[in-house]
Structure formats: structure tokens, C-alpha cells
Write an enzyme that holds these catalytic residues in place. Structure first.
Site, mmCIF file in Angstrom:
data_model
loop_
_atom_site.group_PDB
_atom_site.id
_atom_site.type_symbol
_atom_site.label_atom_id
_atom_site.label_comp_id
_atom_site.label_asym_id
_atom_site.label_seq_id
_atom_site.Cartn_x
_atom_site.Cartn_y
_atom_site.Cartn_z
ATOM 1 N N HIS A 17 86.025 -32.318 -16.568
ATOM 2 C CA HIS A 17 85.194 -31.864 -15.455
ATOM 3 C C HIS A 17 83.737 -32.112 -15.831
ATOM 4 O O HIS A 17 83.342 -31.891 -16.969
ATOM 5 C CB HIS A 17 85.423 -30.362 -15.213
ATOM 6 C CG HIS A 17 84.543 -29.817 -14.132
ATOM 7 N ND1 HIS A 17 84.891 -29.875 -12.799
ATOM 8 C CD2 HIS A 17 83.312 -29.246 -14.173
ATOM 9 C CE1 HIS A 17 83.928 -29.354 -12.068
ATOM 10 N NE2 HIS A 17 82.957 -28.962 -12.884
ATOM 11 N N ASP A 66 89.314 -19.841 -4.256
ATOM 12 C CA ASP A 66 88.067 -20.563 -4.552
ATOM 13 C C ASP A 66 87.476 -21.186 -3.285
ATOM 14 O O ASP A 66 86.261 -21.251 -3.126
ATOM 15 C CB ASP A 66 88.307 -21.645 -5.607
ATOM 16 C CG ASP A 66 87.011 -22.399 -5.936
ATOM 17 O OD1 ASP A 66 86.047 -21.744 -6.378
ATOM 18 O OD2 ASP A 66 86.960 -23.621 -5.718
ATOM 19 N N ARG A 98 79.677 -18.474 -1.266
ATOM 20 C CA ARG A 98 78.606 -18.557 -2.271
ATOM 21 C C ARG A 98 77.488 -19.443 -1.744
ATOM 22 O O ARG A 98 76.305 -19.143 -1.907
ATOM 23 C CB ARG A 98 79.145 -19.146 -3.583
ATOM 24 C CG ARG A 98 79.867 -18.124 -4.443
ATOM 25 C CD ARG A 98 80.655 -18.814 -5.530
ATOM 26 N NE ARG A 98 79.811 -19.536 -6.460
ATOM 27 C CZ ARG A 98 80.226 -20.558 -7.223
ATOM 28 N NH1 ARG A 98 81.491 -20.954 -7.161
ATOM 29 N NH2 ARG A 98 79.398 -21.162 -8.032
ATOM 30 N N SER A 157 85.284 -20.502 -10.768
ATOM 31 C CA SER A 157 85.597 -21.587 -9.849
ATOM 32 C C SER A 157 86.126 -22.825 -10.597
ATOM 33 O O SER A 157 87.166 -23.386 -10.246
ATOM 34 C CB SER A 157 84.324 -21.928 -9.064
ATOM 35 O OG SER A 157 84.500 -23.086 -8.314
ATOM 36 N N LYS A 205 90.602 -23.772 -11.256
ATOM 37 C CA LYS A 205 91.223 -24.992 -10.728
ATOM 38 C C LYS A 205 91.866 -25.812 -11.852
ATOM 39 O O LYS A 205 92.927 -26.405 -11.687
ATOM 40 C CB LYS A 205 90.176 -25.820 -9.968
ATOM 41 C CG LYS A 205 89.888 -25.202 -8.596
ATOM 42 C CD LYS A 205 88.790 -25.911 -7.847
ATOM 43 C CE LYS A 205 87.452 -25.584 -8.400
ATOM 44 N NZ LYS A 205 86.308 -25.976 -7.599
HETATM 45 N N1 IUR Z 1 82.101 -27.147 -9.150
HETATM 46 C C1 IUR Z 1 83.047 -26.215 -8.929
HETATM 47 O O1 IUR Z 1 84.230 -26.539 -8.844
HETATM 48 N N2 IUR Z 1 82.680 -24.931 -8.798
HETATM 49 C C2 IUR Z 1 81.398 -24.523 -8.875
HETATM 50 O O2 IUR Z 1 81.121 -23.350 -8.760
HETATM 51 C C3 IUR Z 1 80.420 -25.517 -9.124
HETATM 52 C C4 IUR Z 1 80.790 -26.819 -9.249
HETATM 53 I I1 IUR Z 1 78.455 -24.987 -9.241
#
Ligand code: IUR
Length: 446
Positions: free
Chosen positions: A83, A162, A169, A184, A188
Site C-alpha cells: 500500500h 470503511d 471523514r 481504514s 482492508k
Molecule cells: N487510503 C485509505 O485507504 N484510507 C485512508 O484513510 C487514506 C488513504 I488517508
């Protein structure tokens, strides 16, 4: 406890118990909570923060709000993903996923779309005619079995909490909260049931966090919570001031990724790919140390094995064999396949000197305005809009040297945007050239 009592507890700086966090996340998932109450809780978390155990529980509960993937036993230890916190010209995933597959990993890469000035891997791939990022879980399993990697969007069933929290948010100015970002991202990845995860946490003027210290705080938290959820988790802190590689914009970044897979990649992109990939191979045990891991990834890219995986992945995700083969052949004319922008213009230097800096944020902001990015989730993007950097740091240039080729359609760049771009290039004396390391630090798993 009722929802107003939970909000009050966090608002007053209390620590929520596991059951209280579970109640909150379940009511978000079942939609039994009002949007205003969720917004108030998000603001309370933003203001008062959470301790590590609260963040772990929040993340675990978010992960369990939907489907948690499961893999065949034979894949145990080799399912990996990465990520990135977002950058300009960041096409690492397009090269890294097939390189990892070529090294024997299974890579169910679930990626995102671009927002504001940052690009998204899914938008880049959708500039390839036929590429389908929507793949149901059974199909993902099949592609991983036959190819080893896929790059897909989040399915409806994955971490539904999420989806709700992220939208709220955005609407309540609570995006930049360490507990909420961690929940978040890691929920995932946890739902992908990974063996190992690597995070590219960026710092610099074009990154979410401008300074190293804040980025490091996020990175450490991500590593801790990822590890607590049972994934071997490592992080790379990398500089995000200029662009990664020389091409920015969806189609152009696909071209640069394919060129990299053909062995012609820029040094900075290759450094990120080998560092992140090397760390993952180390964490899965497919390499005995980081340098062996880097070498395996480099060999997969230079030797063409990663390109061949990318071609198979395209075919498995809806691209015709003819198109995939043509994109992967040695002397392809990419614009026979990827739609070119209607107009191109070259910006020329207004002085001579040594190239000291190109401000990646300015470049990304102007391209965003020209249609390469979106301001709100769900908006379309223009895949053809982008820019090619024609000079590199340290290079000597004369007055009138072309330094940027802009690909645009409607709207055309305004005089003000051209002037902003011109100011993004800093020229100076060769002695002033400062090269700072792209990869600043690695955080290895516990
Ligand atoms: N990417 C995500 O998947 N969640 C987040 O809160 C952010 C970036 I900032």
C-alpha cells in the site's frame, strides 16, 4: 451504552472498550446509527485520538464488517500486497505486482482511485482498452491461481464500514487522523488475509505528510497494527517531492510502467520497486535477506518474467490477447492502443543552468485541473491528460531547452497555469545540486 453516551465518552477523552468500539462499528455497518452521530464520533476521535489497543480493535472490527477472503492452504505464507500513501507519478504497483508474481508470490492487489492531486492505480489501468478492475472474489482466486497477480477494485462486500466512514471523514474534515487512517488502510489489507504487507509511507511536499517525523509516526502505527492483525508488516519511508519517474498522467504512466517492465525503467522507480519487493520477499521467506530479495525482483524485471506476468494479468482481466501482446512487444507504438491527447505543447526553459528541482505538487495540481484527476469520488478522469518531464535533476540546460511536454485536451492550460508550471522548475549552479536519498528508512516487522 447508547451511541450518544459513546460519543460523550470519547469527546471527554475516555478510552473506549472493545465492546464499545464493536457497538459503534456494527451500528455503522447495519446503518442503525445516524450520519450526524457517526460524524460526531469521527470528530471526537480526531480530537482526542485513540490509544494503541483502541486502534487495534477499531481496525479488527472494521475488517470483520464484511467479507474476509480465504486462500488455499498451499498458498500459506506467500500471499502479499503493498500500500502506498499516495504520490505523483507513483506507478510502482504496476511493476511490483507482476514482479512479485514472477518470484512466486500470490498478489491480490486491491487498489484505489486517484483523488485530488494523487493518482490511483485503477485509473491508470483503465486507460488500457478492455481492462476490467471489477472482479468478483471467485475470479480473483482463479487469476491468482493461473497468473499469480491481479489488480482490482474493492468489492462491495469488503470492509463496508470503511466505505461509510471514509465518505463521512471527507465530509467532516476528519481524514487526517492517525487512528482513522490506520483503521481504514489496515482493515482492508487484513480482509485480504495477507501473509505479508509492505507500506510505502511518503513524506514531502507532494505527500499526505510533509515531514519525515509525522510520516514515521503513521508508518510505525501501521506496522504495529498490521502485525497485531497477524500480517508480517514492514514499511518504507520514501521522499515525495518531485515525481516518480518522468511521466505523470494515467495513460502516460502505463507507458512508463511497460517500458520499465521491458528493462528501460528510470532509477527512482526501480529503486522503489526493488526496495518494496525485496522487503516482501524477505518477509515471506522467499529471500534470506533484503539484498537477495532486491536482486530477485530486479532479475524478474530485467529478465522479462515480470512483463510476461503483466501480459497474462491483462488478458485475465479482460484485455484482448492481441492488445496485451502488442503493448508488451519490443517496439510498440503505444498510442496505437492508448488514446493520445488531442494536443501537446512543449515548455522551454526561460534561463540556462543546472536542473535543481521540479516541484511535483505543482505539476500534479495543474494536471488535476486539466482533467487528469478528480475532485470528488465518482467523477470521471481524462486518461490522456498528462506530462512528460524531459530533463532530470543535475542536467545542464541552455535557455530555450524543452523541459516539459504537456498532453492536454479541453480545458487547455491557462496562462496562469503555464506560469505556475514554469515556476515549478528551479535552475541554479551545479554546486547547488543536492541529492537526498529517495528511500529514507525501512521499518522492519517485529
Ligand atoms: N487510503 C485509505 O485507504 N484510507 C485512508 O484513510 C487514506 C488513504 I488517508
Amino acid at each position: 451504552m447508547s451511541i450518544p453516551e459513546l460519543i460523550k465518552k470519547k469527546r471527554d477523552g475516555g478510552t473506549l472498550t472493545d465492546d464499545e468500539i464493536k457497538t459503534f462499528i456494527q451500528s455503522v455497518t447495519n446503518e442503525t446509527i445516524q450520519g450526524s452521530q457517526t460524524g460526531a464520533m469521527l470528530m471526537a476521535i480526531w480530537q482526542k485520538g485513540m490509544i494503541n489497543t483502541e486502534i487495534e480493535t477499531l481496525t479488527r472490527e472494521m475488517m470483520s464488517s464484511g467479507e474476509v477472503m480465504s486462500w488455499p492452504n498451499e498458498w500459506a505464507g506467500s500471499v502479499v500486497d503493498k500500500h502506498s500513501t499516495g504520490g505523483v507519478g507513483d506507478k510502482v504497483s504496476l511493476v511490483l505486482a507482476p514482479a512479485l508474481a514472477a518470484c512466486g508470490c500470490k498478489v491480490p492487489m486491491i487498489s484505489g482511485r486517484g483523488l485530488a492531486h494523487t493518482g490511483g492505480t485503477l485509473d491508470k489501468l483503465e486507460s488500457i482498452p478492455g481492462f476490467n478492475i471489477h472482479q468478483p472474489t471467485e475470479q480473483i482466486l482463479e487469476i491468482l491461481d493461473s497468473v499469480g497477480c491481479c489488480i482490482v477494485g474493492q468489492t462491495e462486500m469488503l470492509v463496508p464500514a470503511d466505505r461509510v466512514l471514509y465518505a463521512l471523514r471527507d465530509a467532516t474534515s476528519t481524514v487526517d487522523s492517525l487512528p482513522l487512517i490506520t483503521g481504514s488502510i489496515i482493515s482492508k489489507k487484513g480482509a485480504e488475509s495477507l501473509s505479508a504487507l509492505v507500506l510505502d509511507v511518503k513524506f514531502g511536499r507532494a505527500a499526505l505528510y510533509k515531514d519525515l517525523q509525522s510520516a514515521k509516526e503513521l508508518a510505525q502505527l501501521l506496522v504495529n497494527v498490521g502485525s497485531a492483525l497477524g500480517m508480517r508488516t514492514g514499511a518504507v519511508l520514501s521522499r515525495m517531492d518531485a515525481t516518480i519517474g518522468r511521466y505523470v498522467g494515467n495513460s502516460l504512466e502505463v507507458i512508463e510502467s511497460l517500458e520499465t517492465l521491458k528493462g528501460n525503467g528510470p532509477d527512482d522507480l526501480m529503486e522503489l520497486v526493488t526496495t518494496l519487493g525485496g522487503l516482501l520477499l524477505l518477509m515471506t521467506g522467499l529471500a534470506s535477506d533484503q539484498s537477495e530479495g532486491r536482486k530477485k525482483i530486479l532479475d524478474a524485471v530485467i529478465g522479462g518474467a515480470a512483463l510476461s506476468k503483466f501480459q497474462s494479468m491483462m488478458e485475465a482481466q479482460g484485455v484482448t490477447n492481441e492488445t496485451a501482446q502488442s503493448l508488451c512487444s519490443a517496439h510498440t507504438d503505444y498510442f496505437n492502443i492508448l488514446r493520445p491527447a488531442e494536443h501537446r505543447v512543449e515548455l522551454k526553459t526561460v534561463a540556462g543552468g543546472s536542473v535543481l528541482d521540479v516541484d511535483g505538487l505543482v505539476l500534479a495540481e495543474v494536471l488535476h485541473k486539466l482533467g487528469a484527476g478528480r475532485s470528488k469520488a465518482g467523477e470521471p478522469v481524462n486518461h490522456s491528460v498528462g506530462a512528460e518531464l524531459l530533463v532530470s535533476p543535475g542536467q545542464e540546460v541552455k535557455l530555450g531547452t524543452p523541459w516539459l511536454r504537456l498532453h492536454f485536451e479541453d480545458p487547455a492550460p491557462t496562462a496562469d497555469q503555464i506560469s505556475r508550471l514554469q515556476n515549478a522548475l528551479t535552475l541554479g549552479c551545479p554546486d547547488d545540486t543536492q541529492t537526498q536519498p529517495l528511500v529514507q528508512e525501512l521499518l522492519l516487522p517485529h
